[in-house]
Design an enzyme around this catalytic site. Structure first.
Site, mmCIF file in Angstrom:
data_model
loop_
_atom_site.group_PDB
_atom_site.id
_atom_site.type_symbol
_atom_site.label_atom_id
_atom_site.label_comp_id
_atom_site.label_asym_id
_atom_site.label_seq_id
_atom_site.Cartn_x
_atom_site.Cartn_y
_atom_site.Cartn_z
ATOM 1 N N LYS A 11 39.111 24.593 55.932
ATOM 2 C CA LYS A 11 40.198 24.704 56.919
ATOM 3 C C LYS A 11 39.624 24.607 58.341
ATOM 4 C CE LYS A 11 42.920 27.141 53.528
ATOM 5 N NZ LYS A 11 43.991 28.067 53.226
ATOM 6 N N HIS A 98 48.299 19.525 51.836
ATOM 7 C CA HIS A 98 48.094 20.974 51.780
ATOM 8 C C HIS A 98 49.337 21.664 52.352
ATOM 9 C CE1 HIS A 98 46.565 24.962 52.553
ATOM 10 N NE2 HIS A 98 45.652 24.709 51.647
ATOM 11 N N SER A 216 43.730 32.077 46.606
ATOM 12 C CA SER A 216 42.973 33.326 46.415
ATOM 13 C C SER A 216 42.063 33.288 45.192
ATOM 14 C CB SER A 216 43.916 34.529 46.372
ATOM 15 O OG SER A 216 44.651 34.618 47.592
HETATM 16 P P1 PGA Z 1 42.585 30.542 49.695
HETATM 17 O O1 PGA Z 1 43.085 29.076 50.130
HETATM 18 O O2 PGA Z 1 41.553 30.339 48.626
HETATM 19 O O3 PGA Z 1 41.990 31.128 50.960
HETATM 20 O O4 PGA Z 1 43.773 31.280 49.219
HETATM 21 C C1 PGA Z 1 43.239 28.053 49.190
HETATM 22 C C2 PGA Z 1 43.720 26.809 49.902
HETATM 23 O O5 PGA Z 1 44.513 26.924 50.830
HETATM 24 O O6 PGA Z 1 43.313 25.679 49.558
#
Ligand code: PGA
Length: 253
Positions: A11, A98, A216
Site C-alpha cells: 500500500k 483493490h 487480516s
Molecule cells: P490487510 O490488507 O492484510 O492489512 O488486511 C489486505 C489487503 O488490503 O490487500
C-alpha cells in the site's frame, strides 16, 4: 494445479530505505526458507518498483508487482503511470481493483476491465481483487456482488488470457480490521468463485486459476486459511511490511 502465491501489498507505506531493507530481507529469507513452488510477489509503491526489482536478483520465485496502473497506454494524463512503463521496468504483476481503489478513487468494474486488458496486452499478470462490503455480507449478497465484479471486469477475456489472471478474494470488512473471514467463509466463497470460472471457461481453466484470500491474513491464521482446498494463497497487507511475518505466511502451506 493452481499456482501457490503469497503477494504482499505494501500500500502507501515505506520510505526509500525501508523499502530497500524490507525487499532485501524478503529475498534473502525466501532463498533459505520458502519452497520453490511458492511464488512470492512484492507489490510496492511505484517509486520503489525499479529498485525492488533489481534486488530480487537471481531469485526465481520472487516477483515484483505494482498496485495499480492507468487504463491508457500513454498521453496527456498528468500524474498517472501506464502499463507499458511498468513493463519496461520488468514488473511482473499489477494489482487491480483493490477495494481501496474502488472506494477512494471510484474505480468501476468497466474501468477495471480496461485496466485488465492493458496489463495483459503489456505481458504482465493482473491480480484482480473482488469482495463485498459489510452491508452486502450482512444482507447475504456477497455471491451476487463478487459474481458481478468478475462478470463485468474479467469474463470478456478469452480462456487463454483468463489463465493469466490471479484472483484475490478480499472481503472488505476484513481488510486492515483484524477481523479475518473464517476459513469456512473463505472456502465457501473461493469454491463459489472457482465454480463461476468453471461455468465460463471449463474445468481445466478453473483448476489452474489461483484464488488468493486477503484480509487480516497473518502467520497465526494463514495455515488454516491455506489448508482450505480452494484457497491458493494470500494477498497480504499489514503483515507484508514485516519480512519475518511475510515469510512465515509463505511457509504456511
Ligand atoms: P490487510 O490488507 O492484510 O492489512 O488486511 C489486505 C489487503 O488490503 O490487500
Amino acid at each position: 494445479m493452481a499456482k501457490k502465491i503469497v503477494a504482499g501489498n505494501w500500500k502507501m507505506n515505506t520510505l526509500k530505505e525501508d523499502a530497500e531493507k524490507l525487499a532485501s530481507e524478503v529475498v534473502n529469507m525466501a532463498k533459505d526458507e520458502v519452497p520453490s513452488d511458492v511464488t512470492l510477489i512484492m507489490c510496492t509503491p511505484f517509486l520503489h518498483l525499479a529498485k525492488v526489482k533489481s534486488l530480487t536478483g537471481s531469485a526465481t520465485n520472487v516477483f515484483v508487482g505494482a498496485q495499480n496502473c492507468y487504463e491508457k497506454a500513454n498521453g496527456a494524463y498528468t500524474g498517472e503511470i501506464a502499463a507499458p512503463m511498468l513493463h519496461s521496468y520488468g514488473i511482473d504483476y499489477v494489482i487491480l481493483g483493490h477495494s481501496e481503489r474502488r472506494e477512494y478513487f471510484k474505480e468501476s468494474n468497466a474501468v477495471l476491465a480496461a485496466k485488465v486488458d492493458i496489463v495483459l496486452e503489456n505481458d504482465m499478470l493482473p491480480i484482480f481483487c473482488c469482495g463485498e462490503v459489510l452491508d452486502e455480507r450482512e444482507a447475504g449478497k456477497q455471491n451476487e456482488v463478487v459474481k458481478n465484479q468478475l462478470e463485468e471486469s474479467l469474463f470478456h477475456l478469452s480462456a487463454d488470457d483468463f489463465t493469466k489472471v490471479v484472483i484475490a478474494y478480499e472481503p472488505v470488512w476484513a481488510i486492515g480490521t483484524g477481523k479475518t473471514a473464517t476459513s469456512e467463509q473463505a472456502q465457501e466463497m473461493h469454491a463459489y468463485i472457482r465454480g463461476l470460472v468453471k461455468e465460463k471457461y471449463g474445468e481445466a481453466v478453473a483448476a489452474e486459476t489461483s484464488v488468493l484470500y486477503g484480509g487480516s491474513c497473518k502467520p497465526s491464521n494463514a495455515p488454516e486459511l491455506f489448508a482450505c482446498p480452494d484457497v491458493d494463497g494470500g494477498l497480504i497487507g499489514g503483515a507484508s511490511l514485516k519480512s519475518r511475518d511475510f515469510i512465515d505466511i509463505a511457509k504456511s502451506y
